[in-house]
Design an enzyme around this catalytic site. Structure first.
Site, PDB file in Angstrom:
ATOM      1  NE  ARG A   1      -3.939   0.695   2.068  1.00  0.00           N
ATOM      2  CZ  ARG A   1      -4.938   1.157   2.560  1.00  0.00           C
ATOM      3  NH1 ARG A   1      -5.160   1.781   3.463  1.00  0.00           N
ATOM      4  NH2 ARG A   1      -5.977   0.442   2.342  1.00  0.00           N
TER       5      ARG A   1
ATOM      6  CG  HIS B   1      -8.337   0.367  -2.753  1.00  0.00           C
ATOM      7  ND1 HIS B   1      -7.619  -0.817  -2.387  1.00  0.00           N
ATOM      8  CD2 HIS B   1      -9.181   0.690  -1.612  1.00  0.00           C
ATOM      9  CE1 HIS B   1      -7.741  -0.912  -1.014  1.00  0.00           C
ATOM     10  NE2 HIS B   1      -8.594   0.066  -0.594  1.00  0.00           N
TER      11      HIS B   1
ATOM     12  CD  GLN C   1     -12.976  -1.269  -0.533  1.00  0.00           C
ATOM     13  OE1 GLN C   1     -12.061  -0.985   0.361  1.00  0.00           O
ATOM     14  NE2 GLN C   1     -14.173  -1.803  -0.212  1.00  0.00           N
TER      15      GLN C   1
ATOM     16  CG  ASP D   1     -13.529   6.826  -0.808  1.00  0.00           C
ATOM     17  OD1 ASP D   1     -13.239   6.750   0.365  1.00  0.00           O
ATOM     18  OD2 ASP D   1     -12.515   6.680  -1.733  1.00  0.00           O
TER      19      ASP D   1
ATOM     20  CB  CYS E   1     -13.903   1.805   0.398  1.00  0.00           C
ATOM     21  SG  CYS E   1     -13.363   3.387   0.364  1.00  0.00           S
TER      22      CYS E   1
ATOM     23  NE  ARG F   1     -10.585  -4.512   1.136  1.00  0.00           N
ATOM     24  CZ  ARG F   1      -9.704  -3.864   1.261  1.00  0.00           C
ATOM     25  NH1 ARG F   1     -10.160  -2.779   2.007  1.00  0.00           N
ATOM     26  NH2 ARG F   1      -8.486  -3.921   0.791  1.00  0.00           N
TER      27      ARG F   1
END
Ligand code: CP
Ligand code: NVA
Length: 336
Positions: A108, A135, A138, A230, A271, A316
């Site tokens: 990340r 992402h 996700q 988001d 998310c 996830r």
């Protein structure tokens, strides 16, 4: 020929076909079921997994750790102060060292280029756990959550509202175009995705039959199955709060927006993390500074019966597990 993801990195969903994405979702569902039955897995037995994170994380980090352990793997978390990455040692050299010792690397960070270099130089599968641009893991969780709710993906009406040019929006666009999801991105024009991504997405949508629309009008949520938002300011962009608040206030997910959708069956996804109440220090500081009651989503919607955000958060782990098992695991050991 069946799908085979052995040795493959996941840097962006652009590199994956709809069959491969479906395969990962099915494997994730199977692994979820296996975990529900309390079966300890062995498909990652003997595998050392580096979790190299430059940015903070709750879900993604613990998902890689728990997923690895559930299948007998050995995860090692490496935070930004633990390595010399980029400061005293180049990304390429770091990648070559990690690749000799680890079987897979979760990353990340900021630049997409870093995750690409890690994959190129480590020689082991690298999984993108969020960059400024994408992402992908996700979106696998998001799609599993939608599939669990509605039973299918193709033909789902999906509305993303808010910052339309961030990592999550980009990956949702790409994934939706691949999977035949009718995707409407609702954002002020200043926050629409870059044209390179829009062009790529249009090509994918032509193949799958997905309808991809861009709108500046929150009314475009009408009859949607999913409303997704988001944060307005992503990690690394903290200087942009004033500008984003000004642009995005009309795009808040609140009860009025849910009413506009006029669909009792719709679900709300985010998310996470989210500023939806007054219980975070950063959120509270921003609320006070700008005189706000809420940002991207109100507490009322977040806590409502429409919300599936914690199912999504749990997914996830199951989807990340599928990504690791598919690329470095022993698939014969995945029994249910
Ligand atoms: N959704 C997500 O990536 O959460 P974290 O930042 O907590 O990992
Ligand atoms: N767009 C957000 C997603 C966090 C999971 C960020 O990059 O901060």
């Amino acid at each position: 020929m069946g799908v085979n993801l052995k040795g493959r990195s996941l840097l962006t969903l652009l590199d994956y076909s709809s069959e491969e994405i479906n395969y990962l979702l099915e494997l994730a569902a199977k692994l979820k079921e296996k975990k529900r039955k309390g079966i300890q897995g062995t498909s990652l037995k003997g595998k050392n997994i580096a979790i190299l994170f430059e940015k903070t994380s709750t879900r993604t980090r613990v998902s890689f750790v728990v997923a690895a352990r559930d299948e007998g793997g050995m995860p090692e978390f490496l935070g930004k102060n633990d390595l010399q990455l980029g400061d005293k040692e180049s990304v390429k050299d770091t990648a070559r060292v990690l690749g000799r010792l680890f079987d897979g690397i979760a990353f990340r960070g900021f630049e997409q280029k870093t995750v690409e270099l890690l994959a190129e130089y480590s020689g082991v599968p690298v999984w993108n756990g969020l960059t400024d641009q994408y992402h992908p893991t996700q979106v696998l969780a998001d799609f599993l959550t939608v599939k669990e709710e509605f039973g299918y993906l193709e033909g789902i009406k999906f509305a993303y509202i808010g910052d339309g040019r961030n990592n999550v929006a980009n990956s949702l666009l790409i994934g939706s175009a691949k999977m035949g999801i009718h995707f409407t991105l609702i954002a002020p024009k200043e926050l629409w995705p870059e044209s390179r991504i829009v062009n790529l997405v249009k090509e994918e949508a032509e193949k799958s039959g997905a309808k991809i629309n861009f709108s500046t009008d929150p009314d475009a949520v009408y009859k949607t199955d999913v409303i997704y938002t988001d944060v307005w300011v992503s990690m690394g962009e903290e200087a942009k709060f004033a500008e984003r608040i000004k642009l995005l206030q009309p795009y808040q997910v609140n009860t009025n927006l849910i009413k506009k959708a006029d669909n009792d069956k719709l679900i709300f996804l985010h998310c996470l993390p989210s500023f939806h109440n007054r219980e975070t220090t950063i959120g509270e500081k921003i609320y006070q500074e700008y005189g706000l009651e809420a940002m991207e989503v109100t507490d009322e919607v977040f806590e409502s019966g429409y919300s599936r955000v914690f199912e999504e958060a749990e997914n996830r782990m199951h989807t990340i597990k599928a990504v690791m098992v598919a690329s470095i695991g022993d698939l014969n050991a995945v029994q249910d």
